[in-house]
Scaffold this motif. Structure first.
Motif, mmCIF file in Angstrom:
data_model
loop_
_atom_site.group_PDB
_atom_site.id
_atom_site.type_symbol
_atom_site.label_atom_id
_atom_site.label_comp_id
_atom_site.label_asym_id
_atom_site.label_seq_id
_atom_site.Cartn_x
_atom_site.Cartn_y
_atom_site.Cartn_z
ATOM 1 N N ASP A 186 0.704 -11.087 -1.981
ATOM 2 C CA ASP A 186 -0.333 -10.303 -1.317
ATOM 3 C C ASP A 186 -0.431 -8.873 -1.848
ATOM 4 O O ASP A 186 -1.259 -8.098 -1.367
ATOM 5 C CB ASP A 186 -0.059 -10.250 0.195
ATOM 6 N N ARG A 215 -9.316 -3.098 -9.866
ATOM 7 C CA ARG A 215 -8.063 -3.792 -9.580
ATOM 8 C C ARG A 215 -7.202 -3.847 -10.834
ATOM 9 O O ARG A 215 -7.704 -4.036 -11.946
ATOM 10 C CB ARG A 215 -8.345 -5.208 -9.082
ATOM 11 N N THR A 220 2.025 -7.047 -8.848
ATOM 12 C CA THR A 220 0.878 -7.671 -8.170
ATOM 13 C C THR A 220 0.986 -9.194 -8.182
ATOM 14 O O THR A 220 0.243 -9.892 -8.876
ATOM 15 C CB THR A 220 -0.446 -7.217 -8.806
ATOM 16 N N THR A 241 -2.606 -2.753 8.180
ATOM 17 C CA THR A 241 -2.571 -2.521 6.736
ATOM 18 C C THR A 241 -2.845 -1.054 6.453
ATOM 19 O O THR A 241 -3.847 -0.498 6.903
ATOM 20 C CB THR A 241 -3.615 -3.393 6.023
ATOM 21 N N TRP A 279 -4.764 -0.804 -7.196
ATOM 22 C CA TRP A 279 -6.063 -0.490 -7.807
ATOM 23 C C TRP A 279 -6.126 0.989 -8.181
ATOM 24 O O TRP A 279 -5.343 1.814 -7.701
ATOM 25 C CB TRP A 279 -7.219 -0.855 -6.867
ATOM 26 N N CYS A 298 -2.286 1.374 -3.345
ATOM 27 C CA CYS A 298 -1.871 0.019 -2.988
ATOM 28 C C CYS A 298 -1.907 -0.126 -1.476
ATOM 29 O O CYS A 298 -2.015 0.865 -0.735
ATOM 30 C CB CYS A 298 -0.469 -0.299 -3.535
ATOM 31 N N HIS A 299 -1.805 -1.361 -1.013
ATOM 32 C CA HIS A 299 -1.692 -1.661 0.410
ATOM 33 C C HIS A 299 -0.239 -1.881 0.784
ATOM 34 O O HIS A 299 0.554 -2.344 -0.035
ATOM 35 C CB HIS A 299 -2.471 -2.932 0.763
ATOM 36 N N GLU A 312 5.671 -9.058 -0.375
ATOM 37 C CA GLU A 312 4.919 -8.158 0.487
ATOM 38 C C GLU A 312 5.425 -6.738 0.338
ATOM 39 O O GLU A 312 6.608 -6.509 0.060
ATOM 40 C CB GLU A 312 5.038 -8.579 1.954
ATOM 41 N N LYS A 369 -1.502 -5.763 -3.825
ATOM 42 C CA LYS A 369 -2.700 -5.363 -4.564
ATOM 43 C C LYS A 369 -2.572 -3.905 -4.969
ATOM 44 O O LYS A 369 -2.173 -3.052 -4.170
ATOM 45 C CB LYS A 369 -3.955 -5.572 -3.715
ATOM 46 N N THR A 417 -3.518 -5.361 -12.768
ATOM 47 C CA THR A 417 -2.489 -6.398 -12.806
ATOM 48 C C THR A 417 -1.193 -5.759 -13.289
ATOM 49 O O THR A 417 -1.143 -5.226 -14.399
ATOM 50 C CB THR A 417 -2.896 -7.551 -13.742
#
Length: 262
Positions: free
Chosen positions: A118, A140, A115, A78, A122, A57-58, A167, A120, A142
């Motif tokens: 912002d 990606r 998710t 990031t 994966w 993830c970010h 966030e 994300k 969900t």
């Protein structure tokens, strides 16, 4: 077999490739992720030593930067966090144009980000091929709240609060280098006119859902402040909900807590 083809395959040209199929449209933290890994042989035979999967993830982090004028500034960058990794012990040789399939069931960590906004998440799948560029696939995902967190969100929504921003922010003193912040604004109900915004951080383990709250009544706002307060240990609005609690009861307890402590 052409030496030239072998050399190209080692550079990733004409090499084997991997595709990962995720069987669920929606995932829940702490639940299972079922995948099917399809490997397609390239133009030459290649040895596969391992199949490695990474859940990523970010998150955002503020760092100091210098631009050569001896002045340090803060900027937001990031970062990528590996939430979990798995190595499937499948060693084999795949022939040219051959296809192979493998299935795996992976357990999502409890604190996989939800998710929305912002955030994300994966899944990366890598083939470990000696002396070659590793083929990889990126999918990606969900992720939706578990029932307990969903009960909290439902109660807040019924009380007139709406999610404005979500966030993942860097934070200290946690197993992960970040926490996920949920920013709510009151659009109706008992908190409208009393609060400007509500920030919540959630952290989950097998025993409990831990929640931290910060309420802003000012007009200038404090978006992103909650994670820094957690790092300094200055936050006092803390509530712990046992995992066996009914979701509706969890939501009612959160509203009662907010009424008492704000």
């Amino acid at each position: 077999m052409s030496l030239f083809r072998k050399s190209l395959a080692s550079l990733g040209i004409g090499s084997a490739r991997v595709d990962t199929l995720v069987h669920q449209d929606v995932l829940i933290p702490g639940g299972n992720l079922q995948v099917e890994i399809q490997i397609h042989g390239g133009k030459v035979s290649q040895q596969i030593d391992n199949i490695d999967l990474y859940l990523c993830c970010h998150y955002r982090e503020e760092v100091e930067s210098s631009r050569g004028d001896n002045q340090h500034r803060k900027e937001t960058i990031t970062q990528v966090c590996k939430l979990a990794e798995w190595s499937l012990p499948y060693a084999f040789e795949i022939q040219a144009n051959e296809e192979r399939q493998f299935s795996a069931t992976l357990e999502l960590p409890f604190n996989t980000p939800i998710t929305i906004g912002d955030a994300k998440v994966w899944l990366e799948t890598h083939l470990d091929i000696p002396m070659a560029v590793d083929p990889k696939d990126k999918d990606r995902l969900t992720v939706r709240p578990d029932p307990l967190m969903d009960g909290v969100f439902t109660a807040l929504e019924l009380a007139g609060l709406r999610i404005r921003q979500v966030e993942c922010e860097a934070a200290k003193n946690f197993a992960l280098p970040f926490v996920q912040e949920f920013e709510f604004v009151p659009v109706s109900g008992p908190y409208h006119g009393r609060w400007r915004e509500l920030e919540i951080v959630a952290y989950r383990d097998e025993q409990a859902l831990q929640l931290w709250f910060e309420v802003d009544r000012r007009q200038n706002g404090f978006s992103g402040m909650l994670s820094s307060l957690l790092g300094r240990g200055e936050l006092k609005r803390y509530l712990e909900l046992p995992t066996g609690m009914h979701p509706q009861q969890a939501g009612e307890m959160v509203l009662e807590f907010l009424d008492q402590h704000t």
